[in-house]
Motif scaffolding. Structure first.
Motif, PDB file in Angstrom:
ATOM      1  N   GLU A  72       0.838  -1.210   0.000  1.00 44.47           N
ATOM      2  CA  GLU A  72       0.000   0.000   0.000  1.00 44.47           C
ATOM      3  C   GLU A  72       0.870   1.255   0.000  1.00 44.47           C
ATOM      4  N   VAL A  73       1.954   1.220   0.766  1.00 49.49           N
ATOM      5  CA  VAL A  73       2.841   2.380   0.865  1.00 49.49           C
ATOM      6  C   VAL A  73       3.790   2.452  -0.328  1.00 49.49           C
ATOM      7  N   LEU A  74       4.305   1.304  -0.751  1.00 56.30           N
ATOM      8  CA  LEU A  74       5.274   1.229  -1.856  1.00 56.30           C
ATOM      9  C   LEU A  74       4.730   0.258  -2.903  1.00 56.30           C
ATOM     10  N   PRO A  75       3.882   0.729  -3.808  1.00 58.16           N
ATOM     11  CA  PRO A  75       3.136  -0.168  -4.698  1.00 58.16           C
ATOM     12  C   PRO A  75       3.935  -0.760  -5.852  1.00 58.16           C
ATOM     13  N   ASP A  76       5.148  -0.290  -6.086  1.00 60.14           N
ATOM     14  CA  ASP A  76       5.931  -0.835  -7.196  1.00 60.14           C
ATOM     15  C   ASP A  76       7.419  -0.734  -6.890  1.00 60.14           C
ATOM     16  N   ILE A  77       8.225  -1.286  -7.768  1.00 63.08           N
ATOM     17  CA  ILE A  77       9.664  -1.345  -7.535  1.00 63.08           C
ATOM     18  C   ILE A  77      10.291   0.038  -7.546  1.00 63.08           C
ATOM     19  N   SER A  78       9.785   0.928  -8.389  1.00 60.50           N
ATOM     20  CA  SER A  78      10.341   2.283  -8.443  1.00 60.50           C
ATOM     21  C   SER A  78      10.144   3.018  -7.126  1.00 60.50           C
ATOM     22  N   SER A  79       8.956   2.882  -6.523  1.00 59.61           N
ATOM     23  CA  SER A  79       8.717   3.543  -5.238  1.00 59.61           C
ATOM     24  C   SER A  79       9.562   2.920  -4.141  1.00 59.61           C
ATOM     25  N   LEU A  80       9.809   1.610  -4.220  1.00 63.23           N
ATOM     26  CA  LEU A  80      10.707   0.947  -3.272  1.00 63.23           C
ATOM     27  C   LEU A  80      12.126   1.488  -3.416  1.00 63.23           C
ATOM     28  N   ALA A  81      12.578   1.640  -4.640  1.00 65.37           N
ATOM     29  CA  ALA A  81      13.929   2.150  -4.883  1.00 65.37           C
ATOM     30  C   ALA A  81      14.099   3.568  -4.351  1.00 65.37           C
ATOM     31  N   ASP A  82      13.042   4.378  -4.407  1.00 67.08           N
ATOM     32  CA  ASP A  82      13.107   5.777  -3.977  1.00 67.08           C
ATOM     33  C   ASP A  82      12.902   5.957  -2.478  1.00 67.08           C
ATOM     34  N   ALA A  83      12.475   4.925  -1.776  1.00 70.25           N
ATOM     35  CA  ALA A  83      12.154   5.049  -0.351  1.00 70.25           C
ATOM     36  C   ALA A  83      13.418   5.307   0.464  1.00 70.25           C
ATOM     37  N   SER A  84      13.249   5.988   1.584  1.00 73.45           N
ATOM     38  CA  SER A  84      14.378   6.243   2.481  1.00 73.45           C
ATOM     39  C   SER A  84      14.632   5.025   3.363  1.00 73.45           C
ATOM     40  N   GLU A  85      15.834   4.966   3.883  1.00 77.36           N
ATOM     41  CA  GLU A  85      16.183   3.872   4.785  1.00 77.36           C
ATOM     42  C   GLU A  85      15.285   3.860   6.011  1.00 77.36           C
ATOM     43  N   GLU A  86      15.017   5.044   6.579  1.00 79.92           N
ATOM     44  CA  GLU A  86      14.165   5.128   7.771  1.00 79.92           C
ATOM     45  C   GLU A  86      12.759   4.611   7.480  1.00 79.92           C
ATOM     46  N   GLN A  87      12.202   4.973   6.325  1.00 80.67           N
ATOM     47  CA  GLN A  87      10.862   4.517   5.970  1.00 80.67           C
ATOM     48  C   GLN A  87      10.830   2.993   5.827  1.00 80.67           C
ATOM     49  N   LEU A  88      11.843   2.438   5.185  1.00 84.82           N
ATOM     50  CA  LEU A  88      11.886   0.993   4.984  1.00 84.82           C
ATOM     51  C   LEU A  88      12.050   0.250   6.309  1.00 84.82           C
ATOM     52  N   ILE A 101      15.709  -6.402   4.146  1.00 82.83           N
ATOM     53  CA  ILE A 101      15.145  -5.169   3.592  1.00 82.83           C
ATOM     54  C   ILE A 101      16.250  -4.302   2.995  1.00 82.83           C
ATOM     55  N   ARG A 102      17.448  -4.358   3.563  1.00 83.21           N
ATOM     56  CA  ARG A 102      18.542  -3.594   2.969  1.00 83.21           C
ATOM     57  C   ARG A 102      18.894  -4.141   1.586  1.00 83.21           C
ATOM     58  N   ASN A 103      18.938  -5.471   1.467  1.00 85.28           N
ATOM     59  CA  ASN A 103      19.221  -6.073   0.163  1.00 85.28           C
ATOM     60  C   ASN A 103      18.080  -5.846  -0.822  1.00 85.28           C
ATOM     61  N   LEU A 104      16.849  -5.874  -0.332  1.00 81.50           N
ATOM     62  CA  LEU A 104      15.691  -5.611  -1.187  1.00 81.50           C
ATOM     63  C   LEU A 104      15.781  -4.204  -1.774  1.00 81.50           C
ATOM     64  N   HIS A 105      16.181  -3.254  -0.934  1.00 84.99           N
ATOM     65  CA  HIS A 105      16.312  -1.867  -1.370  1.00 84.99           C
ATOM     66  C   HIS A 105      17.410  -1.736  -2.432  1.00 84.99           C
ATOM     67  N   LYS A 106      18.562  -2.368  -2.184  1.00 80.46           N
ATOM     68  CA  LYS A 106      19.662  -2.313  -3.155  1.00 80.46           C
ATOM     69  C   LYS A 106      19.243  -2.946  -4.479  1.00 80.46           C
ATOM     70  N   ALA A 107      18.546  -4.081  -4.398  1.00 78.97           N
ATOM     71  CA  ALA A 107      18.127  -4.765  -5.619  1.00 78.97           C
ATOM     72  C   ALA A 107      17.103  -3.941  -6.390  1.00 78.97           C
ATOM     73  N   ALA A 108      16.206  -3.248  -5.676  1.00 78.42           N
ATOM     74  CA  ALA A 108      15.231  -2.402  -6.360  1.00 78.42           C
ATOM     75  C   ALA A 108      15.929  -1.313  -7.163  1.00 78.42           C
ATOM     76  N   ARG A 109      16.979  -0.745  -6.605  1.00 84.91           N
ATOM     77  CA  ARG A 109      17.737   0.274  -7.330  1.00 84.91           C
ATOM     78  C   ARG A 109      18.449  -0.336  -8.532  1.00 84.91           C
ATOM     79  N   GLN A 110      18.942  -1.561  -8.392  1.00 89.31           N
ATOM     80  CA  GLN A 110      19.547  -2.244  -9.535  1.00 89.31           C
ATOM     81  C   GLN A 110      18.517  -2.466 -10.649  1.00 89.31           C
TER      82      GLN A 110
END
Length: 369
Positions: A72-88, A101-110
């Motif tokens: 609901e908060v991060l509906p797609d990979i692009s929004s996940l990639a743009d999210a802040s560490e604190e939010q995640l 979650i740290r690896n998920l964030h890095k992979a979303a940016r990839q």
């Protein structure tokens, strides 16, 4: 990696022949008994990926509310990639194993950089993303993209070690590789995702890891070597884990009228980048705890002893004593003062400190200090 032959009470050819009989009864059972889950109702690649990462070392029932809130908060990979560490970290708070979650964030940016925000529809390309190993790549590739590859996790190893009566150690990477190669021969070409999920469901609900498996409900019992020989509890063979290291700590809830102090953990290592209540190594007496508080510049008005707590990580166990200190000026080197509202909505405090967070709220409700 050296090729390993599984220790089977039959030839490799007989094993392949036995496993070739698995798909039809397994999928018929799955069609009747599959668990209804949001990422199955909508096997969109992002949802499948997120669910698989969340489900690592976590029960389905615990994951469901986190998954719903996350998408609901991060509906797609692009929004996940743009999210802040604190939010995640806050969205993940309580799920544990925060490296996920740290690896998920890095992979979303990839994925955004390499594939325009869409997961690549290939087992081999998925393996190249941060935090995606062979099991997760197999699950995503088969469920989301229909690629006929196995997804070999603990449930799968348990189910097939019993069916085959295999005496190889499933903790061995070489043995896991041998299972993947064997299962590659028999995974359904028409319904690979359903095949993999069916084995997962069978392992989770029927071919149980602890206690007696429910063989009377199993669609594969007529094929199962362990069932035929009455040796279900002898499988799988798994070498013992290394004993956990024990660490003792003393945790401080240092409060004033505005809130409670929080310290940020280092950017690397256990619980990296998360917030915690200030703490020190070793279990301290009340007198020792008062000395530590004074060294940090606090003059406590009141001090309360808290219920002790423990938390088990993969390789270490924390045993924690705790004290709540009410001070006029709450101080601790490097710490920030957070209101209770901020503690709930902004700062991610890992589950290791959940007991102390609960006690803090209980004291606050009582109006102490």
């Amino acid at each position: 990696m050296e090729k390993v032959q599984l220790q089977l009470p039959m030839s490799q050819e007989e094993a392949v022949g036995l496993l070739a009989k698995v798909s039809t009864p397994l999928l018929e059972w799955y069609d009747k008994h599959a668990r209804v889950l949001p990422w199955r109702s909508n096997p969109e690649p992002y949802w499948v990926w997120l669910s698989e990462i969340m489900l690592q070392q976590t029960r389905v029932e615990a994951v469901l509310p986190y998954f719903q809130r996350f998408v609901e908060v991060l509906p797609d990979i692009s929004s996940l990639a743009d999210a802040s560490e604190e939010q995640l970290h806050k969205l993940w708070e309580g799920l544990g194993y925060y490296s996920r979650i740290r690896n998920l964030h890095k992979a979303a940016r990839q994925v955004v950089e390499r594939y325009d925000g869409k997961l690549p529809p290939s087992y081999e390309l998925l393996l190249d993303l941060c935090g995606i190993g062979e099991y997760t790549a197999g699950a995503i590739a088969s469920i989301a993209f229909g690629e006929p590859v196995p997804a070999v996790d603990g449930n799968v190893l348990r189910v097939f070690s019993r069916i085959l009566g295999c005496e190889s150690d499933i903790a061995s990477p070489q043995v896991k590789k041998a299972y993947r190669e064997l299962l590659q021969e028999i995974v359904s070409r028409h319904r690979p995702g359903d095949f993999n999920q069916a084995v997962m469901d069978l392992g989770a609900g029927v071919c149980l890891p602890n206690g007696t498996p429910m063989c009377g409900c199993c669609p594969l019992s007529h094929l199962c070597t362990a069932f035929r020989e009455g040796t279900q509890l002898a499988f799988p063979i798994k070498s013992a884990k290394k004993a956990r290291r024990l660490e003792e700590k003393t945790v401080f809830l240092i409060c004033n009228q505005e809130g409670v102090l929080l310290s940020k953990r280092p950017a690397v290592g256990l619980l990296a980048g998360l917030w915690e209540f200030p703490n020190v190594p070793l279990r301290l007496s009340r007198e020792q705890a008062e000395d530590v508080l004074r060294q940090q510049g606090n003059l406590p008005i009141k001090i309360y002893s808290l219920k002790e707590a423990k938390h088990i990580f993969t390789h270490v166990e924390w045993k924690m004593a705790g004290y709540l200190a009410v001070c006029q000026q709450a101080r601790w080197e490097g710490a920030v003062l957070a209101t209770l509202d901020e503690l709930e909505k902004i700062y991610a405090v890992p589950g290791a400190f959940a007991s102390f967070k609960k006690q803090l709220l209980e004291y606050t409700e009582k109006g102490m200090g």
